[in-house]
Design a protein around this motif. Structure first.
Motif, mmCIF file in Angstrom:
data_model
loop_
_atom_site.group_PDB
_atom_site.id
_atom_site.type_symbol
_atom_site.label_atom_id
_atom_site.label_comp_id
_atom_site.label_asym_id
_atom_site.label_seq_id
_atom_site.Cartn_x
_atom_site.Cartn_y
_atom_site.Cartn_z
ATOM 1 N N ALA A 12 -7.143 6.433 -2.348
ATOM 2 C CA ALA A 12 -6.347 7.429 -1.620
ATOM 3 C C ALA A 12 -4.993 6.851 -1.191
ATOM 4 O O ALA A 12 -3.952 7.501 -1.356
ATOM 5 N N PHE A 13 -5.003 5.644 -0.652
ATOM 6 C CA PHE A 13 -3.739 5.024 -0.237
ATOM 7 C C PHE A 13 -2.857 4.712 -1.444
ATOM 8 O O PHE A 13 -1.631 4.751 -1.346
ATOM 9 N N SER A 14 -3.467 4.415 -2.583
ATOM 10 C CA SER A 14 -2.693 4.169 -3.803
ATOM 11 C C SER A 14 -1.994 5.446 -4.262
ATOM 12 O O SER A 14 -0.829 5.415 -4.675
ATOM 13 N N VAL A 15 -2.715 6.554 -4.192
ATOM 14 C CA VAL A 15 -2.108 7.847 -4.543
ATOM 15 C C VAL A 15 -0.989 8.177 -3.554
ATOM 16 O O VAL A 15 0.071 8.679 -3.941
ATOM 17 N N LEU A 16 -1.213 7.872 -2.272
ATOM 18 C CA LEU A 16 -0.163 8.075 -1.263
ATOM 19 C C LEU A 16 1.066 7.241 -1.621
ATOM 20 O O LEU A 16 2.204 7.718 -1.526
ATOM 21 N N GLY A 17 0.843 5.993 -2.033
ATOM 22 C CA GLY A 17 1.960 5.141 -2.429
ATOM 23 C C GLY A 17 2.747 5.734 -3.578
ATOM 24 O O GLY A 17 3.982 5.707 -3.580
ATOM 25 N N GLU A 18 2.046 6.303 -4.550
ATOM 26 C CA GLU A 18 2.720 6.945 -5.681
ATOM 27 C C GLU A 18 3.559 8.124 -5.208
ATOM 28 O O GLU A 18 4.691 8.339 -5.678
ATOM 29 N N HIS A 19 3.019 8.878 -4.258
ATOM 30 C CA HIS A 19 3.764 10.008 -3.699
ATOM 31 C C HIS A 19 5.029 9.530 -2.980
ATOM 32 O O HIS A 19 6.095 10.152 -3.103
ATOM 33 N N LEU A 20 4.920 8.442 -2.241
ATOM 34 C CA LEU A 20 6.088 7.909 -1.529
ATOM 35 C C LEU A 20 7.126 7.351 -2.497
ATOM 36 O O LEU A 20 8.329 7.382 -2.212
ATOM 37 N N ARG A 21 6.667 6.840 -3.630
ATOM 38 C CA ARG A 21 7.613 6.337 -4.635
ATOM 39 C C ARG A 21 8.334 7.477 -5.342
ATOM 40 O O ARG A 21 9.442 7.284 -5.871
ATOM 41 N N ASN A 22 7.696 8.644 -5.359
ATOM 42 C CA ASN A 22 8.289 9.823 -6.029
ATOM 43 C C ASN A 22 8.235 11.012 -5.070
ATOM 44 O O ASN A 22 7.451 11.949 -5.266
ATOM 45 N N PRO A 23 9.043 10.978 -3.995
ATOM 46 C CA PRO A 23 8.938 11.995 -2.943
ATOM 47 C C PRO A 23 9.221 13.405 -3.442
ATOM 48 O O PRO A 23 10.122 13.622 -4.258
ATOM 49 N N TYR A 60 -3.917 -2.733 -6.783
ATOM 50 C CA TYR A 60 -4.033 -4.183 -6.925
ATOM 51 C C TYR A 60 -3.834 -4.878 -5.579
ATOM 52 O O TYR A 60 -4.669 -5.684 -5.155
ATOM 53 N N ASP A 61 -2.730 -4.576 -4.911
ATOM 54 C CA ASP A 61 -2.424 -5.252 -3.646
ATOM 55 C C ASP A 61 -3.415 -4.878 -2.552
ATOM 56 O O ASP A 61 -3.829 -5.733 -1.750
ATOM 57 N N LEU A 62 -3.804 -3.611 -2.487
ATOM 58 C CA LEU A 62 -4.757 -3.171 -1.465
ATOM 59 C C LEU A 62 -6.120 -3.825 -1.665
ATOM 60 O O LEU A 62 -6.773 -4.245 -0.705
ATOM 61 N N THR A 63 -6.561 -3.928 -2.920
ATOM 62 C CA THR A 63 -7.856 -4.548 -3.210
ATOM 63 C C THR A 63 -7.834 -6.039 -2.888
ATOM 64 O O THR A 63 -8.761 -6.571 -2.263
ATOM 65 N N LYS A 64 -6.768 -6.705 -3.308
ATOM 66 C CA LYS A 64 -6.628 -8.138 -3.044
ATOM 67 C C LYS A 64 -6.607 -8.416 -1.541
ATOM 68 O O LYS A 64 -7.241 -9.353 -1.046
ATOM 69 N N TRP A 65 -5.900 -7.578 -0.822
ATOM 70 C CA TRP A 65 -5.756 -7.731 0.643
ATOM 71 C C TRP A 65 -7.089 -7.525 1.345
ATOM 72 O O TRP A 65 -7.532 -8.367 2.132
ATOM 73 N N THR A 66 -7.752 -6.414 1.079
ATOM 74 C CA THR A 66 -8.993 -6.082 1.796
ATOM 75 C C THR A 66 -10.151 -6.986 1.403
ATOM 76 O O THR A 66 -11.090 -7.171 2.185
ATOM 77 N N SER A 67 -10.072 -7.577 0.209
ATOM 78 C CA SER A 67 -11.177 -8.430 -0.251
ATOM 79 C C SER A 67 -11.303 -9.711 0.569
ATOM 80 O O SER A 67 -12.320 -10.400 0.493
ATOM 81 N N GLN A 68 -10.298 -10.031 1.366
ATOM 82 C CA GLN A 68 -10.328 -11.237 2.199
ATOM 83 C C GLN A 68 -11.179 -11.045 3.454
ATOM 84 O O GLN A 68 -11.406 -11.998 4.204
ATOM 85 N N TYR A 69 -11.628 -9.806 3.703
ATOM 86 C CA TYR A 69 -12.332 -9.501 4.946
ATOM 87 C C TYR A 69 -13.721 -8.939 4.668
ATOM 88 O O TYR A 69 -13.951 -8.296 3.643
ATOM 89 N N ILE A 70 -14.620 -9.188 5.610
ATOM 90 C CA ILE A 70 -15.960 -8.604 5.537
ATOM 91 C C ILE A 70 -15.972 -7.371 6.428
ATOM 92 O O ILE A 70 -15.896 -7.474 7.661
ATOM 93 N N ILE A 71 -16.022 -6.206 5.807
ATOM 94 C CA ILE A 71 -15.992 -4.941 6.550
ATOM 95 C C ILE A 71 -17.380 -4.324 6.497
ATOM 96 O O ILE A 71 -17.886 -3.985 5.417
#
Length: 341
Positions: A12-23, A60-71
């Motif tokens: 969902a956040f990735s799709v949001l990022g795409e929307h922000l890149r193409n407002p 890619y960045d969101l997965t790499k970032w969140t993978s550092q934490y135990i949620i």
């Protein structure tokens, strides 16, 4: 966290990022109109903030970032109060992202200076992924919270510590950013440093407000290299600050340098007034590094090409306003804090 699914949230956040890149037209109109609510939020500034966030919102960045934490996906969602700053556009978005992507509920006390953009982006996020519908609330006053992340000044931090000291909290104070020059910088590096100084009119904690320069540093090349940023003088409020500070220095006969849109003054302090850049000489890199280490609690990040051993984030020229997902404000790991609740 009954509806929590990290992969779904990342998508969902990735799709949001795409929307922000193409407002779309609605977002473009909002970007264009922000200046009528807050004169500092010019289209160029808002576009820069939207682009910086969009850059980080990809799978890619969101997965790499969140993978550092135990949620713990089975843990009940905590209500996390967020007191957001409003000094630059969307400055509080990262805190909201951290709260939502860990499956918690954000109680958002938005700044009156920067509420419209954040409300729009969260509304867009819900249309992308309805699971976020009940994940946040905008409030006028925080109550019923399990934890708090509050951003303010050195003065407001005392109130925050009084009101929120009994729950887990992150309380942020004033910080400024510094550039360390060696005298060997290229014109391109110094031009890029101009972005670190002038982007968002110098209003952000990641904006450079102080230079450390070697003894007998000649500012001529520095001024030549940042001349291309002179259109900042066309902004009325920035120019008013320039005129005001210039008049004070002239009346008080304070020694300073002036290129027509920036005042450069020798001063030991880190927080300079708008349209003013403080500087301080150093004898050698070891001495400069020692000064930075002594002032670490006042520094957000350091812009330099020199090798430094300091606890603060060190970035290249032109990079201070391009924080990554793991470049946490004040060096406090927001995700680790939220994951531990």
């Amino acid at each position: 966290m009954s509806n929590y699914n990290l992969e779904t949230f990342i998508k969902a956040f990735s799709v949001l990022g795409e929307h922000l890149r193409n407002p779309d037209d609605e977002l473009q109109q909002l970007i264009a109109s922000e200046q009528y609510h807050n004169a500092w939020f010019t289209p160029a500034s808002v576009n820069a903030a939207v682009a910086a966030i969009a850059e980080t919102l990809n799978s890619y960045d969101l997965t790499k970032w969140t993978s550092q934490y135990i949620i713990d996906q089975n843990k009940s969602a905590k209500k996390v109060g967020l007191i957001l700053a409003g000094n630059i556009p969307l400055v509080g978005f990262h805190d909201i992202l951290c709260v939502l992507i860990t499956g918690n509920h954000a109680l958002i006390k938005a700044s009156s200076q920067d509420a419209r953009l954040i409300k729009y982006i969260l509304h867009k996020l819900v249309t992308i992924e309805p699971a976020f519908t009940d994940s946040y609330s905008f409030v006028e006053r925080l109550q019923g919270f399990d934890a708090v992340i509050a951003t303010g000044s050195n003065n407001t931090s005392r109130y925050f510590e009084y009101y929120f000291g009994k729950v887990p909290n992150i309380i942020r104070k004033n910080r400024n950013s510094v550039a360390l020059l060696t005298g060997n910088e290229t014109a391109e590096q110094l031009f890029n440093l101009g972005h670190d100084i002038f982007d968002y009119y110098g209003l952000g904690c990641r904006n450079v407000s102080k230079l450390l320069v070697p003894k007998d540093y000649d500012f001529t090349f520095f001024f030549e290299s940042i001349e291309a940023h002179n259109d900042i003088a066309n902004h009325n409020k920035f120019h008013n600050n320039y005129d005001y500070n210039k008049s004070i220095y002239l009346v008080n006969r304070d020694k300073h340098l002036d290129n027509g849109f920036l005042l450069v003054k020798e001063d030991e302090r880190f927080a300079s007034p708008l349209a003013v850049l403080y500087f301080e000489y150093y004898d050698d890199l070891a001495a400069a590094e020692e000064k930075l280490n002594l002032q670490t609690e006042s520094i957000q990040c350091v812009v330099t090409a020199a090798p430094l051993n300091i606890p603060n984030q060190v970035v290249g020229f032109g990079q201070s306003q391009q924080p990554g997902l793991a470049d946490y404000a004040d060096g406090v790991d927001t995700m680790a804090f939220l994951s531990s609740l």
